[in-house]
Every structure is written in C-alpha cells, then in structure tokens.
Design an enzyme around this catalytic site. Structure first.
Site, PDB file in Angstrom:
ATOM      1  N   ASP A  82       2.512   9.296  10.282  1.00 40.87           N
ATOM      2  CA  ASP A  82       1.213   9.790  10.726  1.00 40.87           C
ATOM      3  C   ASP A  82       0.099   9.512   9.730  1.00 40.87           C
ATOM      4  O   ASP A  82      -0.985  10.094   9.825  1.00 40.87           O
ATOM      5  CB  ASP A  82       1.289  11.293  11.002  1.00 40.87           C
ATOM      6  CG  ASP A  82       1.702  12.097   9.765  1.00 40.87           C
ATOM      7  OD1 ASP A  82       2.112  11.471   8.757  1.00 40.87           O
ATOM      8  OD2 ASP A  82       1.626  13.340   9.813  1.00 40.87           O
TER       9      ASP A  82
ATOM     10  N   SER B 135       0.836  -1.192   0.000  1.00 37.23           N
ATOM     11  CA  SER B 135       0.000   0.000   0.000  1.00 37.23           C
ATOM     12  C   SER B 135       0.871   1.241   0.000  1.00 37.23           C
ATOM     13  O   SER B 135       1.971   1.246   0.563  1.00 37.23           O
ATOM     14  CB  SER B 135      -0.914   0.023   1.230  1.00 37.23           C
ATOM     15  OG  SER B 135      -1.698   1.212   1.267  1.00 37.23           O
TER      16      SER B 135
END
Length: 392
Positions: free
Chosen positions: A258, A251
């Site tokens: 974050d 991905s």
C-alpha cells in the site's frame, strides 16, 4: 521500482502514504478569496511532478566521445566512434586508457539523469581506480548535460552512447569490455492536469474534501516496461558481455503493497502501476542471476550537497518506521561508486537514508565501513505476500 528538495522532512508524508502531497495553505479572514490563476496552477503541477520524479530512484562542446547507435547496430564502441569520425573510445587517453586492466571499466544507464550524471562525474574524477566511464543517454541534449557535469575532469572524462534501454544491441555495445554496470533507470509518472486543479481547489476551500493529484505513465514508459522488462534486458546484456558486477539503484518501500508510490498511475488504490513491485521483480532477477550484485534502496532524494550528513543503512524498509527517510542524491551517487569495488557491498541489498545536517555523529566518512553494520543480515525478498505483480 528520479525534484527541487521535494523530499525534505516536511514533504515525506507525500511519499509514504499520507494524504496530501501539496503544500498546505490556510486562508485567513484577511486573505482575498483564492484564485486559480495559471501561475499558481503551474507551480503546483511543477511541485507535484518534482515529488514524483525524485521519489523514484535522473555543456560546452568538448572532445568527449558520443556514440549514436541505431536499433540492431552491431558496432562496437571503437568501430562506432571511428565510423562517426570521433576519437576511438576517449579523446586524449586513447584505447590504452579504456583497456587498462588496472582500472575498472564502468557502464552507467540513466547517465543523463540527476543521480546518473553525478555518478558519471565521480567516476570520471577517480581516474586512478576507474577508466573513463561509459554512459547511456537518450538524446544529444542529455549528452550535453553530462559533458557539462564532468567538464572539470578533462576532455576525455567519459564516453557517451545515445540509445534506448529497450534495445539489446545498444546495451551490448555499451557493456562490451566493461567490468561493471550501474543501473539508474526508472519509470517517471506524469500528472493529470485536471486532477491537479481539483487538488489545488481542495487545498484552499476548507469545506471541500482533500483530493490527491493523479498521475499516469506514458504507454512506452510504464513501470512494467522500464522497471522490470527493460531492467531485465540491461542485466541480460551485461552478463552476456562479460560484466561481473552490477549495482542497481531502486527505491525503499518494496515490502509495502500500500505504499503511496504503488498507487501512482493506478488511479488511487494499489492498481496497475505498482512501480515498487516491478522494481522488486527486477531486483529479484538480479539476485538470482549469479552476478556479483549490490541493490541500493534510497529514500526520497534530496537536491542537497553530499558528504554533510550522517548516513543510515538498514534492510526490509525498517528505516521507514523512523522519521529520517530521505537522502541527498549526491550521497547516493557516492555510495554507488563505493559499492563498485567494496567487498562489504558484494551480494548485498540494503536501504539508505540520512539524518539532517548537524544531527547525529556528523558526516559519514567511511561508506564501506557503514555497511559493516549489515554483516550477517540478508534482505528478505519473500515479502510482500500476495503481491498483485507476479513475483518469483
């Protein structure tokens, strides 16, 4: 580190750090006061679950072979099929089809998922280059799903193995005699129901601070297990079985501590989940393994037709700086299959997204040629720094 079109442009903020993953709703003076009825609640839960699933990285009876393997099984695909009374490797094609040296034999984990089943379909349709693919599924229900997807390719279109990615014996059986492995497995978060209700209330009450839904990973399906330890198990089993090519679908977002996806299952700020970082750890293990590898980092997965958009490639999450961060899973599946034998994809990690239909120069036809734009570049696995997950 798997949605009903949940990563369309309007939903991209939910994947990459914006505040509100639920559909917006603005009550008007003429609108009745919002009610938390079960239908609305379930709809919101379904929406959020679809967002989570698709962001990560997923039949009539037929003569397809299905192998049901128990833990510590020492059966090979041929002996297991014979013991169950099924055709030995593939009905109709026989052993000659599965051992034809001119055709690449590919194993696929996560074959029952939405992207995995598309990869199985493409492999089964390209029989001039590939033998009937072997797919690992978790249940007979998943096996039936895959049979339905590949049905048009014929009764001997694939071989299905039932088992778990955590079991080295099952993986060894799956990979035995294969040339390549495609890894399409991922941990999948589940929504906390009460948090969904709070998020819904915060969306419809203008004076209430917006709340984000919370997710959790089941104890036997955490990112550390599924995206690191069990992907490592898959890589080890493949190499031990003689597999020489491994394509890993991961991905985008792995450079961002974050990133919103890292917070899922961790209770808010970057917490114990860190799914993109565990995925990255598995990628780094594969890169260092000595195998010929390709790592694909797709953006948000769309349930749209493939072959209708201009595709975009990049590295180090540079595509996240733009406004095109999603890609049809059908295009991801096509790219995965092309990377199996494309020299341009050898030992390459890259990011993949797409423009909207009708934008740019039109649908991308030459997938391997598109990778030529990355010649001379190397993915930077030194990022991110100071990760809470122990990266190599």
């Amino acid at each position: 580190m798997s949605s009903v079109e949940s990563h369309s442009k309007s939903n991209l903020p939910t994947l990459y750090g914006q505040r509100n993953p639920l559909p917006s709703h603005t009550p008007s003076a003429s609108s009745p006061a919002p009610a938390l009825n079960m239908t609305v609640t379930l709809a919101v839960i379904s929406h959020a679950t679809a967002v989570a699933r698709s962001a990560l990285r997923v039949h009539p009876p037929s003569r397809h072979t299905t192998l049901r393997l128990r833990a510590k099984s020492a059966f090979s695909p041929r002996t297991a099929a014979a013991a169950s009374g099924a055709a030995a490797v593939s009905a109709g094609g026989g052993e000659k089809e599965a051992t034809d040296p001119r055709k690449m034999q590919v194993a696929v984990t996560g074959a029952g998922g939405r992207t995995g089943s598309l990869v199985m379909k493409l492999l089964s349709e390209q029989r001039g280059a590939f033998a009937a693919p072997r797919g690992l599924v978790r249940s007979s229900k998943s096996a039936d799903k895959v049979r339905g997807v590949v049905a048009d390719a014929g009764a001997d279109a694939c071989v299905l193995v039932e088992g778990n990615i955590s079991d080295p014996a099952v993986l060894t059986t799956l990979c035995e005699g294969c040339d390549a492995l495609v890894i399409l497995t991922s941990a999948v978060p589940k929504p906390r129901i009460f948090s969904m209700i709070k998020a819904l209330v915060s969306k419809v009450l203008p004076w209430m601070e917006n709340k984000r839904p919370e997710f959790y990973f089941p104890d036997d399906g955490t990112p550390e297990q599924v995206d690191w330890l069990w992907q490592k198990t898959q890589i080890d089993a493949a190499l031990a079985a003689g597999v020489t090519k491994i394509v890993l679908v991961s991905s985008m977002g792995g450079t961002q501590l974050d990133n919103f996806l890292n917070t899922m299952g961790g209770g808010g700020a970057v917490g114990a989940a860190n799914i993109l970082l565990w995925k990255r750890k598995a990628e780094m293990y594969l890169v260092a393994s000595g195998a010929d590898y390709t790592v694909v980092h797709p953006g948000g997965l769309l349930n749209k037709d493939g072959g209708k958009r201009e595709l975009l490639v990049g590295m180090d999450d540079e595509l996240l700086k733009g406004d095109r961060r999603s890609v049809p899973r059908a295009d991801v599946a096509a790219f995965v299959v092309r990377c199996l034998d494309a020299p341009e994809a050898s030992n390459l990690s890259f990011d993949l997204a797409s423009r909207e239909e009708g934008e740019g120069s039109g649908p991308t036809q030459d997938l391997a040629g598109l990778l030529g734009a990355l010649v001379g570049r190397t993915y930077d696995y030194s990022q991110p720094k100071d990760a809470p997950v122990p990266l190599p």
